[in-house]
Design a protein around this motif. Structure first.
Motif, short mmCIF file in Angstrom:
data_model
loop_
_atom_site.label_atom_id
_atom_site.label_comp_id
_atom_site.label_asym_id
_atom_site.label_seq_id
_atom_site.Cartn_x
_atom_site.Cartn_y
_atom_site.Cartn_z
N ALA A 169 0.83 -1.21 0.00
CA ALA A 169 0.00 0.00 0.00
C ALA A 169 0.86 1.25 0.00
N LEU A 170 1.97 1.20 0.69
CA LEU A 170 2.88 2.36 0.71
C LEU A 170 3.49 2.59 -0.66
N VAL A 171 3.89 1.52 -1.35
CA VAL A 171 4.45 1.67 -2.70
C VAL A 171 3.43 2.31 -3.63
N LEU A 172 2.18 1.85 -3.53
CA LEU A 172 1.13 2.42 -4.38
C LEU A 172 0.85 3.87 -4.03
N ASN A 185 1.28 7.10 -6.50
CA ASN A 185 0.19 8.05 -6.78
C ASN A 185 0.59 9.47 -6.42
N ALA A 186 1.30 9.62 -5.28
CA ALA A 186 1.73 10.96 -4.89
C ALA A 186 2.71 11.53 -5.89
N ASP A 187 3.64 10.70 -6.36
CA ASP A 187 4.60 11.17 -7.37
C ASP A 187 3.88 11.56 -8.66
N ARG A 188 2.88 10.78 -9.04
CA ARG A 188 2.13 11.08 -10.28
C ARG A 188 1.36 12.39 -10.13
N GLN A 189 0.77 12.59 -8.95
CA GLN A 189 0.04 13.84 -8.72
C GLN A 189 0.98 15.05 -8.72
N GLU A 190 2.20 14.84 -8.21
CA GLU A 190 3.18 15.93 -8.25
C GLU A 190 3.48 16.34 -9.69
N ASN A 239 -1.89 13.05 1.34
CA ASN A 239 -2.45 12.57 2.61
C ASN A 239 -2.44 11.04 2.67
N ASN A 240 -2.77 10.39 1.57
CA ASN A 240 -2.76 8.91 1.53
C ASN A 240 -1.35 8.36 1.72
N LEU A 241 -0.37 9.07 1.18
CA LEU A 241 1.02 8.64 1.35
C LEU A 241 1.42 8.75 2.81
N ALA A 242 1.08 9.88 3.45
CA ALA A 242 1.42 10.05 4.86
C ALA A 242 0.74 8.99 5.72
N SER A 243 -0.51 8.67 5.42
CA SER A 243 -1.24 7.66 6.18
C SER A 243 -0.62 6.28 5.99
N ALA A 244 -0.21 5.97 4.75
CA ALA A 244 0.41 4.68 4.48
C ALA A 244 1.74 4.54 5.21
N ALA A 250 2.59 6.12 8.03
CA ALA A 250 2.30 6.01 9.46
C ALA A 250 1.79 4.62 9.81
N ALA A 251 0.93 4.07 8.96
CA ALA A 251 0.38 2.73 9.22
C ALA A 251 1.48 1.68 9.21
N LEU A 252 2.44 1.84 8.28
CA LEU A 252 3.55 0.88 8.21
C LEU A 252 4.43 0.97 9.45
N VAL A 253 4.76 2.19 9.88
CA VAL A 253 5.58 2.36 11.08
C VAL A 253 4.86 1.81 12.31
N GLN A 254 3.56 2.07 12.41
CA GLN A 254 2.78 1.58 13.54
C GLN A 254 2.82 0.05 13.61
N LEU A 255 2.64 -0.60 12.46
CA LEU A 255 2.66 -2.05 12.44
C LEU A 255 4.04 -2.59 12.78
N GLN A 256 5.09 -1.92 12.29
CA GLN A 256 6.45 -2.35 12.62
C GLN A 256 6.70 -2.28 14.13
#
Length: 233
Positions: free
Chosen positions: A60-63, A67-72, A90-95, A97-103
């Motif tokens: 999800a983070l890769v995606l 998407n963020a790079d494409r929008q830029e 915002n979706n990139l930041a959430s992804a 944060a979610a990855l760090v939380q799970l780690q």
């Protein structure tokens, strides 16, 4: 040397008897480990489930980053709206944060697993030193409660060298010094004498019937096992 239990449970098996000579590291007793085993299994299953989620969140983070790079790029070309761009960021930041939380959750679960595995190891009690089992204080089937204080299961003593505690009166203490030659006999030893040298005089006396007695210590090699603990010298 007292040997106690560090986990609660039923004393399932005693592998020694009073008088047995044991070696350091020898298995002495086993406590019912079903509760500890269940905790270890649950901790391991939790970590496996979290690791499976980790793969999903990494994808999800890769995606989200793509998407963020494409929008830029689209934003640079004025080919997207500010809302679409902001949502991608915002979706990139959430992804992330979610990855760090799970780690962090996996790290916490791994620490809990180590603790559970340690508790499981405590269900097997090994001899901390070589010696003779001089007493057994718990019987098989007894439930041990180690929540506040480790209950003693048995006691091991090194009988190869015996320490004699000699009472020295206050009137005689001035004539006694360290390393002086001493000997003693026992009630059951006939005329046999055991020889040694005074090792230490304890500074704090014991007062019995208004008599001040100091304790002198000296060690005797007990190679033939003729001396036993609590003998009168």
């Amino acid at each position: 040397m007292d040997v106690g239990a560090q986990v609660s449970g039923q004393l399932q098996k005693l592998h020694v008897q009073v008088g047995d000579v044991v070696e350091e590291g020898q298995l002495l007793a086993e406590i019912d480990a079903r509760v500890q085993e269940s905790r270890v299994d649950a901790s391991r299953a939790s970590i496996e489930a979290q690791k499976a989620q980790l793969v999903s969140r990494q994808a999800a983070l890769v995606l989200a980053r793509a998407n963020a790079d494409r929008q830029e790029r689209l934003m640079t070309d004025n080919a997207t709206s500010q809302l679409e761009h902001d949502n991608a960021v915002n979706n990139l930041a959430s992804a992330e944060a979610a990855l760090v939380q799970l780690q962090k959750q996996i790290e916490q679960s791994s620490a809990s697993l180590i603790s559970d595995e340690t508790q499981l190891e405590f269900s097997k009690i090994y001899a901390p030193a070589t010696g003779t089992v001089v007493s057994i204080e718990m019987i098989e089937g007894r439930t041990l409660n180690a929540s506040q204080q480790a209950p003693n299961i048995l006691r091991i003593a090194d009988l190869s060298t015996m320490t004699v505690e000699a009472d020295i009166s206050e009137a005689d203490i001035g004539s006694v010094r360290r390393d002086m030659d001493v000997y003693f006999t026992t009630l059951g030893g006939g005329n046999r004498r055991w020889y040694g040298k005074l090792r230490q005089i304890l500074p704090t006396p014991e007062v019995l019937n208004n008599v001040v007695l100091y304790t002198g210590l000296f060690d005797i090699e007990n190679t033939d096992g003729a001396l036993l603990s609590e003998m009168t010298a």
